[in-house]
Motif scaffolding. Structure first.
Motif, mmCIF file in Angstrom:
data_model
loop_
_atom_site.group_PDB
_atom_site.id
_atom_site.type_symbol
_atom_site.label_atom_id
_atom_site.label_comp_id
_atom_site.label_asym_id
_atom_site.label_seq_id
_atom_site.Cartn_x
_atom_site.Cartn_y
_atom_site.Cartn_z
ATOM 1 N N ASP B 460 2.023 10.337 -10.273
ATOM 2 C CA ASP B 460 1.893 11.769 -10.412
ATOM 3 C C ASP B 460 0.508 12.151 -10.912
ATOM 4 O O ASP B 460 -0.026 13.192 -10.556
ATOM 5 C CB ASP B 460 2.951 12.245 -11.412
ATOM 6 N N GLU B 461 -0.051 11.310 -11.765
ATOM 7 C CA GLU B 461 -1.323 11.640 -12.395
ATOM 8 C C GLU B 461 -2.527 11.081 -11.658
ATOM 9 O O GLU B 461 -3.658 11.323 -12.043
ATOM 10 C CB GLU B 461 -1.334 11.150 -13.850
ATOM 11 N N SER B 462 -2.311 10.296 -10.611
ATOM 12 C CA SER B 462 -3.436 9.791 -9.826
ATOM 13 C C SER B 462 -4.216 10.979 -9.293
ATOM 14 O O SER B 462 -3.640 11.963 -8.844
ATOM 15 C CB SER B 462 -2.903 8.954 -8.659
ATOM 16 N N CYS B 463 -5.542 10.887 -9.370
ATOM 17 C CA CYS B 463 -6.321 12.042 -8.946
ATOM 18 C C CYS B 463 -6.434 12.115 -7.436
ATOM 19 O O CYS B 463 -6.791 13.145 -6.891
ATOM 20 C CB CYS B 463 -7.714 12.006 -9.563
ATOM 21 N N GLY B 464 -6.181 11.003 -6.759
ATOM 22 C CA GLY B 464 -6.220 11.029 -5.301
ATOM 23 C C GLY B 464 -7.556 10.643 -4.719
ATOM 24 O O GLY B 464 -7.767 10.727 -3.528
ATOM 25 N N LYS B 465 -8.482 10.205 -5.562
ATOM 26 C CA LYS B 465 -9.798 9.888 -5.020
ATOM 27 C C LYS B 465 -9.798 8.563 -4.248
ATOM 28 O O LYS B 465 -10.232 8.512 -3.119
ATOM 29 C CB LYS B 465 -10.828 9.842 -6.140
ATOM 30 N N CYS B 466 -9.348 7.496 -4.876
ATOM 31 C CA CYS B 466 -9.442 6.205 -4.185
ATOM 32 C C CYS B 466 -8.099 5.829 -3.574
ATOM 33 O O CYS B 466 -7.042 6.143 -4.101
ATOM 34 C CB CYS B 466 -9.973 5.118 -5.098
ATOM 35 N N ALA B 467 -8.189 5.151 -2.444
ATOM 36 C CA ALA B 467 -6.996 4.865 -1.658
ATOM 37 C C ALA B 467 -5.955 4.025 -2.403
ATOM 38 O O ALA B 467 -4.767 4.339 -2.353
ATOM 39 C CB ALA B 467 -7.400 4.205 -0.351
ATOM 40 N N PRO B 468 -6.333 2.954 -3.100
ATOM 41 C CA PRO B 468 -5.289 2.108 -3.699
ATOM 42 C C PRO B 468 -4.427 2.860 -4.698
ATOM 43 O O PRO B 468 -3.203 2.714 -4.707
ATOM 44 C CB PRO B 468 -6.089 1.009 -4.405
ATOM 45 N N CYS B 469 -5.064 3.681 -5.514
ATOM 46 C CA CYS B 469 -4.307 4.401 -6.527
ATOM 47 C C CYS B 469 -3.524 5.529 -5.889
ATOM 48 O O CYS B 469 -2.358 5.758 -6.191
ATOM 49 C CB CYS B 469 -5.274 4.925 -7.582
ATOM 50 N N ARG B 470 -4.161 6.226 -4.962
ATOM 51 C CA ARG B 470 -3.516 7.370 -4.320
ATOM 52 C C ARG B 470 -2.251 6.926 -3.579
ATOM 53 O O ARG B 470 -1.205 7.548 -3.672
ATOM 54 C CB ARG B 470 -4.503 8.006 -3.336
ATOM 55 N N VAL B 471 -2.399 5.841 -2.844
ATOM 56 C CA VAL B 471 -1.301 5.396 -1.993
ATOM 57 C C VAL B 471 -0.479 4.306 -2.673
ATOM 58 O O VAL B 471 0.752 4.310 -2.632
ATOM 59 C CB VAL B 471 -1.872 4.857 -0.661
ATOM 60 N N GLY B 472 -1.191 3.388 -3.337
ATOM 61 C CA GLY B 472 -0.517 2.213 -3.892
ATOM 62 C C GLY B 472 0.465 2.547 -4.996
ATOM 63 O O GLY B 472 1.580 2.007 -5.025
ATOM 64 N N THR B 473 0.082 3.441 -5.903
ATOM 65 C CA THR B 473 0.996 3.738 -7.012
ATOM 66 C C THR B 473 2.296 4.352 -6.488
ATOM 67 O O THR B 473 3.384 4.055 -6.990
ATOM 68 C CB THR B 473 0.351 4.705 -8.014
#
Lengths: 908, 574
Positions: B460-473
């Motif tokens: 929910d808190e991922s900022c969406g900038k980098c792909a791994p965090c945006r998609v992976g989490t």
């Protein structure tokens, strides 16, 4: 020929102007730990690995191979020098790194052992060791591709990008093949218009920020942004504000997936089916390099092509999207001859026979002086060269000109060099520290120059000075802006020269007699006549006086007629006083404005800007052309048109449409004994003609064009309709010449190019093959010019009646060609008149109200467009608006004055 | 104002306080206010009025006293007697306290929280020394307890490099979580050449269950300002920013008042404390993004941009706010500065362990008898925190795990209860000290569910900038959800493990790099529990629904060849 003109721009991706890398030369002792401790006793072993010869270079090892690159180079670029590809999505050689796609992670050894770092954002360091192919790197690449593909729709078969898509290519090359992640995809907007010409598919988007960064870093118009957060992140426009940057289409080219697509070209091609022709754009005089993609005789789309000396790799939206006219159904397909008052289809031989016999008979009865030829700055060097050769030699007249030809006070050599104004992503600051624009609005007239200047100001140290009656877009960079009363430019420029003279008094740059020539331009005159702030003028003068490499650019708007000559004189004075004489440039706005002049499409000059009295050149030409050349100077464009039907009996018009400019001219053209029009469409002028000859466009025949910095560039044939009988200009003229008794030796258009390269000294050696894909700039020193001297300047009295008209052109002008791309029509300026809010308020009108604009010569009904950039007391009516010939009001005046009254109420 | 004025002010305030026979300190921090602190204070005031004790008794609203689950808390300071802490005070109790204890000196025994309870005895208050003791809105109160003397001393007696050196010697490490040596960071900024530098205090505390920074900002705002001003002097900055989480309006208000008060008295601003040094502090309020606690995102937010991290290097010490060298520390780090200066570096270095010096504030939460805010010396064991300070698990249930470091940290199971709490030891267990959240879990917690909770938070808190965090989490969350629904297979567990490592390895900033930590550490210590969910469809804690069946094998992606990845091997080896 100087170095500048010596051909191809370097084939370097990131750093033009950098010293060539030493490349694959093995460097000794480049491995980590190769540096042994310095021996205390000064032993024989060298203490350190051999440093690169240039202290600004750095040596590193990538996949076991050494490479030396300039300091500051990014690892991804250093690898590219070795031919090692590191896959990327967000990284782009023309944009700042953001490192958000994570695709380029490689192992870089550091103090804590090898660490995964993004090659796109980490600069090289001495003795760095990089591995791009370890298991770990592979695993990371597979994982990242899996992340990218997770929410990416698998609609490649119907995606325009399919076949040339980096995401496809990299998935094939680096992808996992199988994904373990099987959850449903996230849904976002598809087929979402972010402008009339650009379509966004948010589901395909991998959020690489390239489009955002382009608009921020190059256009300085942050019109796209990230919205929402986390997995819901998407790229969008501000609500209700479409992307309207003039070069916004470039984001389509740089999108690494099919998220941004070209609406004009949508579904009209598959990348593997198209022919790609490296060509140039002919919408303005920059000459941007582009690639024309075509299939089955029609142009399907246009994309940018890199030329680091011209357009970097950018195109404006007009160049990219407005190509509908090439394959338009209304194109002329066959010659037309007037019979019984009507234009009817005829064969080529019939039509040419009529032209030849008619011209010959008129020459016999009224003399060659009664015949004239009008060429066009939209057409190639070859077309225009042959036109003037035919009329100068075979017909025997110097009545040869083009629009904005002899009627404007030009200078022969154009800009010193575009690179002086450019700030590419990697490279030194632009050479021009001050750029003064007089009567030029690059944002509307030369959009790629606008992009270059914005970069030069924001990332280089360039400062802008702007003299324009409209507060043009570039004035937002806070340089001195002088919004003078239209028509008072000569006095203003001379005034700045006078102020600058005080600044440079202690140096020796100013000519000794300077003071006398600028004496009239007092501060009081600047204030009252020009209506400018004297302090701004002082700022401008100071900047110019201090500048090392100021470039002063003026355009046709201020160079017209008698007052235009005064402006040129004043600019000459200013340039001489401030020491920038060699960098005073006139820029024409049409694609081949420069080339037309170069090849002699002027009534008072031979090819190569030689005066008619140049005996040496005349001899060469007479020998080549096989006949004498008329010696008496001919009539200019406006003189010919004004005299049409009286002292001029016949006119041959190639690619020009004067009838649309002024109703008065249309009447005079109608009164001619004989009018031939050679064009693409049945224009207003063609409708008056006795013979209409169908020609082909720049996309359909090889040709060369010379841009505003004298770069001669090739525009090869890309398409040609098999159904049409339309012929190339050179072939039409060649056949006509034969019927007029001349024998021309050309087998194809390259023969014409070769002849130009032979007879015009500045063009020596510039044959088709020699020009290459990147063009060649001809050397300004090849032209002999008298040393400039101080000139007297007189300012004509400016009428204070009514409103003065600000002219100039707009990018989306709704001219004949632009109108053929229907998707862009909402962007067009329209039949409108720009008016200052204060004036509008006085008359109680608002945007959209109809106004009657009238002068002694005529009147127009135009829609008001309330615009604070327009100076109070003046109105803005650009040229070539649909159904609104400004000429109806002008009647030859450079700055006409008009009355404005509220017009008829609109029916709605 | 100079040092003499400062001392005079302290004396005046001390005299004023001493004039009262009794001082009643009412906790006015958020937890106590939410459990009825306002009514308690009103009752106290009324009782004082009714008892005609106005001249004798002073009532003060203070910051946090610690045992938050026992609020509202009231401390009684009688002249010549030891402080008495009352817990769970109701308005009726408050009236009795005044009527009996204040008026008649008869303590109301049933509400007394004993001073010698381990909750207080095991703590060592350095940063929290003033919390709950002073009125956070009174500059005089802070000065009376030695406030701003460290700043005055530094400006008068020390050179910038000496300050940095002194902090380095103290062994203080960043209290935001990463534990970077503070003195070294200061020195890096000091050595950066620039016309302008900045000091930033990170008060964007976002970990679920953690509220150390809020408490400090609410209870002792001047301490942070003093620390920042000292830092500004040491690194050569003249402008400071405090970035306060948007959900902390009280903290922002108290800081704002503190800044104005200090500026009025010449303790901040131009030529402060009669020196040649100028230092201004401004407050920036966050807008609710967890990622803005990451330093580069925080700075983007201060500059008015979308709060998103950028890759380092360049580090803020080279290029931070507006491209200038910027010192960024947690508010708790700044809170430690004044005591180090006043008591000397060696004093601070003597507290704690070899590599982790000093004290650390933790927010104790979850299944313990006394939750609250504690400050303990580094090196104290988890067992002491849970069983002594926290008073053990309610109803004598079994301890299961403690989550340290919030969603970026990991869980530590019972067998490691005797681990000393310091940066290195916790890291060795796959967790971190983090900003200081300690969530105690007993046998009623399902570890899969716990991991799912944290991943839900991070996705929910991922900022969406980098792909791994945006998609992976999001993917990790979905896999965990699948397990708790009972729809997972053992292959999913493999995928989960791999996914976690990839998100850790490839994400741009700390949020993504650490988001999988709760999963990785629960996989490490509670693998059986995961397996039980999948194989036996059983959730020992009875939390998960497990009401679905796995998909048919045809829908499940086939396995693919394994890549060799160091971190994955490491994980599998456990």
């Amino acid at each position: 020929m100087s170095d500048k003109a010596s051909g191809k721009a370097p084939e370097m991706k990131h750093s033009p102007g950098q010293p060539a890398p030493t490349g694959k030369e093995p460097l000794p002792a480049n491995k980590p730990g190769g540096a042994s401790a310095p021996g205390a006793g000064g032993g024989a072993v060298p203490a350190k690995p051999e440093a690169p010869a240039n202290p600004n270079d750095v040596s590193l090892t990538i996949d076991g191979r050494s490479v030396t690159v300039p300091k500051g180079t990014l690892v991804v670029d250093a690898a590219q020098k070795l031919g090692i590809e590191i896959p990327v999505f967000c990284s782009h050689p023309k944009l700042d790194p953001v490192a958000c796609c994570r695709m380029c992670l490689v192992e870089i050894s550091g103090p804590r052992g090898p660490m995964l770092q993004t090659a796109c954002s980490v600069p090289v360091a001495p003795d760095m060791v990089v591995s791009t192919e370890t298991e770990q790197v592979r695993a990371v690449q597979e994982a990242n591709l899996a992340f990218m593909l997770l929410n990416h729709p698998l609609d490649c078969p119907i995606c325009d990008k399919g076949g040339e898509c980096p995401l496809q290519d990299q998935t094939m090359r680096y992808g996992p093949g199988i994904s373990q992640l099987v959850e449903p995809k996230r849904h976002k907007n598809k087929q979402y218009l972010i402008s009339d010409t650009i379509v966004l598919d948010q589901e395909r988007c991998v959020v690489c920020w390239r489009c955002i960064r382009y608009l921020e870093e190059w256009e300085d118009k942050p019109q796209l942004g990230l919205f929402e957060r986390g997995g819901a992140t998407l790229i969008d426009i501000q609500p209700g504000k479409p992307v309207d940057a003039k070069t916004g289409g470039n984001i389509i080219d740089i999108c690494p997936v099919g998220a941004l697509t070209n609406r004009v070209a949508r579904f009209a091609y598959r990348p593997w089916e198209i022919d790609r022709t490296p060509s140039i754009c002919t919408h303005c005089s920059i000459g941007c390099n582009l690639r024309m993609d075509s299939r089955t005789h029609s142009v399907r789309r246009i994309v940018g092509r890199e030329n680091m000396a011209v357009n970097d790799q950018w195109l404006c939206d007009k160049g990219r999207f407005a190509h509908g006219w090439i394959n338009d159904a209304q194109r002329l397909q066959t010659p037309l001859v007037r019979k019984n008052g009507n234009l009817v289809a005829a064969s080529w031989s019939e039509a040419l026979e009529v032209v030849a016999s008619k011209l010959q008979s008129i020459k016999k009865t009224s003399g060659a002086e009664s015949i004239g030829a009008i060429g066009s700055a939209k057409l190639s060097n070859e077309s225009n060269y042959l036109l003037q050769r035919l009329f100068r030699s075979t017909i025997g007249t110097n009545n040869i000109d083009h629009r904005a030809g002899a009627d404007v006070a030009a200078l022969p050599t154009g800009l010193p060099a575009l690179v002086d104004l450019m700030k590419p992503q990697y490279g030194p600051d632009p050479k021009a520290d001050v750029v003064m624009l007089v009567g030029v609005d690059p944002s509307e007239e030369l959009p790629i120059l606008d992009v270059h200047l914005k970069r030069a100001v924001r990332r280089g140290k360039t400062q802008l000075i702007i003299v324009h009656p409209r507060k043009v877009e570039l004035t937002r960079y806070n340089g001195p802006y002088l919004g003078c009363r239209p028509g008072s430019e000569a006095l203003l420029i001379n005034g700045i020269a006078k102020l600058a003279l005080k600044q440079v008094q202690n140096s020796h740059t100013a000519p000794a007699d300077a003071a006398g020539f600028v004496a009239d331009a007092t501060k009081e005159a600047l204030r009252t006549v020009c209506g400018v702030d004297v302090d701004e003028a002082k700022r401008a003068a100071e900047l110019l006086a201090k500048a090392k490499n100021a470039v002063i650019i003026y355009g046709p708007m201020v160079a017209q007629g008698e007052q235009g000559k005064q402006v040129r004189n004043a600019l000459t004075n200013l340039a001489l006083i401030t020491g920038h004489g060699s960098r005073l440039a006139y820029v024409g706005l049409e694609a081949n404005s420069q080339g037309c002049r170069d090849v002699g499409l002027l009534p008072n000059a031979l090819p190569g800007h030689a005066p008619l009295s140049d005996e040496k050149l005349r001899k060469t030409l007479e020998k080549t052309w096989g006949g004498p050349i008329a010696t008496k100077a001919g009539k200019s464009y406006s003189q010919m048109l004004d005299g049409a039907g009286s002292d001029l009996k016949a006119l041959y018009i190639m690619g020009a449409n004067p009838a649309s400019e002024r109703p008065a001219w249309a009447a005079k053209l109608d009164a001619l004994d004989f009018l031939v029009v050679q064009d693409l469409f049945l224009t207003e002028t063609a409708q008056l003609a006795d013979v209409v000859l169908p020609a082909v466009s720049w996309a359909e025949e090889d040709g060369t064009f010379t841009n505003l910095e004298r770069r001669v560039q090739r525009a090869p044939k890309a398409v040609r309709s098999p159904d049409s009988k339309a012929a190339s200009d050179w072939m039409i003229l060649d056949h006509l010449a034969a019927r007029l008794g001349a024998q021309w030796p050309f087998a194809n258009v390259h023969g014409v190019t070769a002849e130009i390269a032979k007879v015009i000294p500045a063009y020596h050696g510039l044959t088709w093959d020699a020009l290459g894909d990147q063009g060649v700039q001809w050397d300004a020193a090849a032209i002999t010019r008298a040393k400039p001297t101080m000139q007297p300047v007189t300012q004509e009295t400016i009428s204070t009646d009514g409103y003065s008209v600000i002219g100039g052109t707009v990018l989306y002008d709704d001219g004949d060609l632009f109108a053929k791309t229907p998707l862009m029509q909402n962007m067009a300026f329209g039949a409108a008149v720009g008016i200052n809010p204060a004036d509008a308020a006085k008359m109680g009108i608002e945007t959209g109200s109809l106004l009657k604009v009238s002068s002694a010569q005529g009147e127009l009904i135009l829609a008001a467009r309330v615009d604070p950039s327009v100076r109070a007391g003046s109105v803005w009516i650009p040229e070539s608006l649909p159904n609104a010939p400004v000429g109806a009001l002008r009647n030859g005046a450079a700055v006409p004055h008009v009355e404005i009254t509220p017009g008829p109420k609109s029916a709605a | 104002m100079n040092r003499a004025d400062l001392a005079a002010m302290a004396q005046r305030e001390q005299d004023r306080q001493d004039a009262f026979r009794c001082r009643v300190l009412c906790c006015a921090s958020t937890p106590c206010l939410s459990s009825g602190g306002t009514a308690v204070r009103e009752a106290i005031e009324k009782a004082i009025k009714d008892g005609d004790l106005d001249a004798d008794v002073q009532v003060v609203s203070t910051g946090c006293m610690g045992p938050c689950s026992r609020g509202p808390v009231v401390t009684l300071k009688m002249r010549g007697a030891e402080d008495v802490v009352y817990e769970q005070v109701t308005p009726e109790a408050a009236t009795r306290i005044i009527q009996e204890h204040v008026a008649k000196n008869e303590p109301v025994k049933e509400f007394v929280f004993p001073n010698d309870a381990p909750f207080f005895a095991k703590q060592h208050k350095v940063v929290l020394a003033n919390s709950g003791q002073i009125d956070p809105e009174s500059l005089e109160d802070y000065v009376a307890r030695g406030g701003y003397t460290a700043l005055a001393h530094v400006l008068r007696e020390m050179k910038p490099d000496e300050v940095c050196e002194s902090i380095t010697r103290s062994g203080l490490r960043g209290r935001g979580g990463a534990g970077y040596p503070t003195g070294i960071k200061w020195d890096l900024v000091r050595k950066s050449q620039s016309d302008k530098k900045y000091v930033v205090a990170n008060g964007d505390e976002g970990d679920p269950g953690a509220y150390m920074d809020r408490s400090l900002m609410e209870s002792d705002p001047h301490r942070i300002l003093e620390g920042m001003a000292i830092a500004g002097y040491a690194v050569g900055a003249e402008q400071g920013f405090i970035y306060v989480r948007g959900e902390y309006p009280v903290a922002a208000k108290r800081l704002e008042r503190a800044i104005r008060a200090a500026e009025r008295r010449g303790l901040l601003g131009s030529r402060m404390v009669d020196s040649q040094f100028n230092f201004r502090i401004d407050i920036r309020i966050g807008a609710g993004a967890f990622v803005c606690g990451e330093e580069t995102a925080l700075m983007a937010s201060i500059m008015g941009k979308r709060g998103q991290p950028v890759p380092r290097p360049p580090y803020p010490s080279q290029s931070g706010l507006w491209g200038k060298p910027t010192l960024i520390n947690n508010v708790e780090t700044f809170g430690s500065i004044a005591p180090i200066i006043l008591n000397k570096a060696e004093w601070f270095a003597a507290i704690g362990t070899d590599k982790s010096k000093g004290t650390k504030i933790f927010a104790l939460a979850g299944d313990v008898n006394t939750t609250g805010l504690i400050e303990v010396p580094m090196g104290i064991t988890l067992r002491e925190i849970v069983y002594d300070i926290g008073g053990g698990i309610p109803d004598d249930r079994a301890f299961k795990a403690v989550q340290t470091g919030g969603p970026s940290g990991g869980c530590i199971p019972a067998q490691y209860l005797d681990t000393p709490v310091d940066y290195e030891s916790l890291r060795a267990l796959g967790s971190i000290v983090g900003s200081g959240g300690l969530i105690i879990m007993d046998e009623r917690s399902c570890m899969v569910d716990v991991a799912k909770f944290f991943l839900d938070f991070c996705a929910d808190e991922s900022c969406g900038k980098c792909a791994p965090c945006r998609v992976g989490t999001v993917q990790i969350y979905k896999l965990l959800d699948k397990i708790t629904r009972g729809a997972a297979t053992l292959a999913d567990l493999e995928t989960l493990r791999e996914l976690c490592v990839m998100v850790q390895e490839t994400s741009l900033c700390g949020l993504g790099q650490n988001a999988p930590n709760p999963v990785v550490s629960t996989l490490r210590y509670f693998y059986d529990e995961y397996e039980a969910h999948i194989r036996k469809h059983k959730c020992a804690a009875g939390v998960c629904a497990l009401n679905e069946k796995p998909m048919s094998p045809a829908v499940v992606a086939p396995p693919r060849p394994k890549r060799k990845v160091a971190r994955l091997d490491e994980l599998e080896a456990v």
